[in-house]
Design an enzyme around this catalytic site. Structure first.
Site, PDB file in Angstrom:
ATOM      1  N   HIS A  89       0.836  -1.190   0.000  1.00  0.00           N
ATOM      2  CA  HIS A  89       0.000   0.000   0.000  1.00  0.00           C
ATOM      3  C   HIS A  89       0.879   1.251   0.000  1.00  0.00           C
ATOM      4  O   HIS A  89       2.075   1.195   0.313  1.00  0.00           O
ATOM      5  CB  HIS A  89      -0.909   0.005   1.224  1.00  0.00           C
ATOM      6  CG  HIS A  89      -2.053  -0.959   1.119  1.00  0.00           C
ATOM      7  ND1 HIS A  89      -3.018  -1.078   2.094  1.00  0.00           N
ATOM      8  CD2 HIS A  89      -2.393  -1.847   0.158  1.00  0.00           C
ATOM      9  CE1 HIS A  89      -3.891  -1.994   1.739  1.00  0.00           C
ATOM     10  NE2 HIS A  89      -3.528  -2.481   0.571  1.00  0.00           N
ATOM     11  N   GLU A 135       0.967   3.850   2.012  1.00  0.00           N
ATOM     12  CA  GLU A 135       1.528   4.224   3.310  1.00  0.00           C
ATOM     13  C   GLU A 135       2.743   3.363   3.654  1.00  0.00           C
ATOM     14  O   GLU A 135       3.751   3.860   4.160  1.00  0.00           O
ATOM     15  CB  GLU A 135       0.476   4.094   4.415  1.00  0.00           C
ATOM     16  CG  GLU A 135      -0.727   5.020   4.227  1.00  0.00           C
ATOM     17  CD  GLU A 135      -1.883   4.345   3.504  1.00  0.00           C
ATOM     18  OE1 GLU A 135      -3.024   4.625   3.866  1.00  0.00           O
ATOM     19  OE2 GLU A 135      -1.617   3.534   2.576  1.00  0.00           O
ATOM     20  N   CYS A 178      -6.153   1.996   5.840  1.00  0.00           N
ATOM     21  CA  CYS A 178      -6.970   0.807   6.103  1.00  0.00           C
ATOM     22  C   CYS A 178      -6.778   0.325   7.534  1.00  0.00           C
ATOM     23  O   CYS A 178      -5.713   0.474   8.134  1.00  0.00           O
ATOM     24  CB  CYS A 178      -6.634  -0.290   5.103  1.00  0.00           C
ATOM     25  SG  CYS A 178      -4.955  -0.922   5.196  1.00  0.00           S
ATOM     26  N   ALA A 185     -15.911   7.175 -39.501  1.00  0.00           N
ATOM     27  CA  ALA A 185     -15.369   6.446 -40.655  1.00  0.00           C
ATOM     28  C   ALA A 185     -16.035   6.983 -41.918  1.00  0.00           C
ATOM     29  O   ALA A 185     -17.083   7.637 -41.861  1.00  0.00           O
ATOM     30  CB  ALA A 185     -15.623   4.945 -40.519  1.00  0.00           C
ATOM     31  N   ALA A 238     -18.003   6.363 -45.606  1.00  0.00           N
ATOM     32  CA  ALA A 238     -19.145   5.508 -45.922  1.00  0.00           C
ATOM     33  C   ALA A 238     -18.699   4.083 -46.222  1.00  0.00           C
ATOM     34  O   ALA A 238     -19.431   3.116 -45.965  1.00  0.00           O
ATOM     35  CB  ALA A 238     -19.910   6.074 -47.123  1.00  0.00           C
ATOM     36  N   THR A 286     -16.277  -3.729 -34.600  1.00  0.00           N
ATOM     37  CA  THR A 286     -14.891  -3.258 -34.536  1.00  0.00           C
ATOM     38  C   THR A 286     -13.918  -4.424 -34.637  1.00  0.00           C
ATOM     39  O   THR A 286     -12.882  -4.328 -35.294  1.00  0.00           O
ATOM     40  CB  THR A 286     -14.664  -2.487 -33.226  1.00  0.00           C
ATOM     41  OG1 THR A 286     -15.499  -1.323 -33.216  1.00  0.00           O
ATOM     42  CG2 THR A 286     -13.220  -2.062 -33.081  1.00  0.00           C
ATOM     43  N   GLY A 323     -17.427   0.607 -31.798  1.00  0.00           N
ATOM     44  CA  GLY A 323     -18.048   1.431 -32.816  1.00  0.00           C
ATOM     45  C   GLY A 323     -19.318   2.097 -32.341  1.00  0.00           C
ATOM     46  O   GLY A 323     -19.610   2.158 -31.139  1.00  0.00           O
TER      47      GLY A 323
END
Length: 318
Positions: free
Chosen positions: A44, A46, A69, A157, A159, A191, A247
């Site tokens: 951690h 600390e 903690c 994109a 066409a 995609t 997409g």
């Protein structure tokens, strides 16, 4: 605390299910220890800062982004106990820890040992830095960032489906930096078929930060994790930060389910015209429903392109 928050960002996307915490120890106006949560969640912040400070931690002030903690685990001692043993004089935290195993008990342990404990310094900034951990705790799912690279007329994109490259090298490099800050990246079937994306991090020094690849689809794909529906992202274990690079259909599905917390819009200074739109239908019936949802958070130039960042406004946890 500003320095502690900056340190916490070093662990973003690498510490789940633990929070990415930062800690700075200051004694007599001099920084004697710094730390941030390490990959995998240990040590951690600390513990790292105390180890660096050694005996200089006695009498120091610890600035930490999250309440230390209070619970011991098989992987290490409680940070509140470590701070007590090190003899720090004061602890300043940005946020309380929502984990029920701590949730105030860390402060109680410090105060019982005579250590002054404060909370609330730069809370908003620390909340942004630890958005993944806090979203998982409050909404029981990852913090979701949707990335879109689009033209001035909001096309992703042509066409015919050509999309490489809409944005320039600087914007693409920034995308790779964002990838390095997420445990996983999600795309849709379209995609996957069109681009066969690697979804790796191609920046010097960060190549090892390879996010997990997640596919939004009901049909499995070798080498990919899978979620069958947008809300199934909640079941991605060890993922507190999810980047969506899919997409128009995938982006719309996440937005329609109100699962997007942050938008990254990379706008290129080009016009495409009759190309593919950035989004499919997201289910809005009235224009009024579109207002008040997003707050501008950042805007900057990346070469010739422009990055715009927006955050989802949420009045209360879902």
């Amino acid at each position: 605390m500003v320095a502690a928050i900056a340190l916490s960002e070093r662990g973003r996307g690498r510490t789940a299910p633990n929070p990415n915490v930062g800690c700075v120890l200051v004694r007599d106006g001099r920084v004697v220890g710094r730390g941030w949560t390490q990959p995998g969640g240990r040590p951690h912040a600390e513990a790292m800062a105390l180890a660096q400070a050694g005996d200089a931690a006695r009498g120091a002030t610890a600035y930490v982004t999250l309440e230390p903690c209070a619970h011991r685990s098989d992987r290490g001692p409680a940070c509140a106990s470590l701070l007590v043993e090190a003899g720090v004089a004061r602890v300043v935290a940005a946020l309380g820890d929502p984990d029920p195993r701590t949730d105030g008990r860390g402060f109680d342990r410090l105060r019982a040992a005579g250590i002054a404990a404060e909370c609330g310094l730069l809370a908003d900034e620390a909340t942004d830095a630890m958005a993944g951990f806090l979203t998982r705790r409050r909404l029981h799912r990852p913090h979701v960032t949707l990335k879109l690279a689009l033209s001035l007329d909001a096309r992703i994109a042509t066409a015919g489906g050509e999309s490489r490259w809409i944005t320039g090298a600087e914007a693409r490099a920034h995308t790779h930096l964002e990838r390095s800050r997420h445990e996983a990246i999600l795309v849709g079937r379209g995609t996957l078929v069109a681009d066969r994306p690697r979804l790796d991090v191609r920046l010097p020094g960060l190549e090892d930060r390879r996010p997990r690849r997640v596919l939004l689809s009901r049909r499995p794909e070798p080498g990919w994790e899978q979620v069958a529906a947008p809300r199934a992202i909640a079941g991605l274990e060890g993922v507190d930060h999810l980047l969506v690079e899919g997409g128009a259909a995938t982006a719309a599905a996440l937005l329609a389910a109100d699962l997007v917390d942050r938008l990254l819009l990379y706008r290129a200074p080009i016009l495409i015209g009759a190309g593919r739109p950035a989004l499919d239908d997201i289910g809005l019936a009235r224009l009024a429903d579109a207002h008040g949802r997003w707050t501008p958070d950042d805007a900057r130039a990346l070469g010739l392109d422009r990055l715009e960042v927006y955050r989802r406004r949420r009045c209360s946890p879902e």
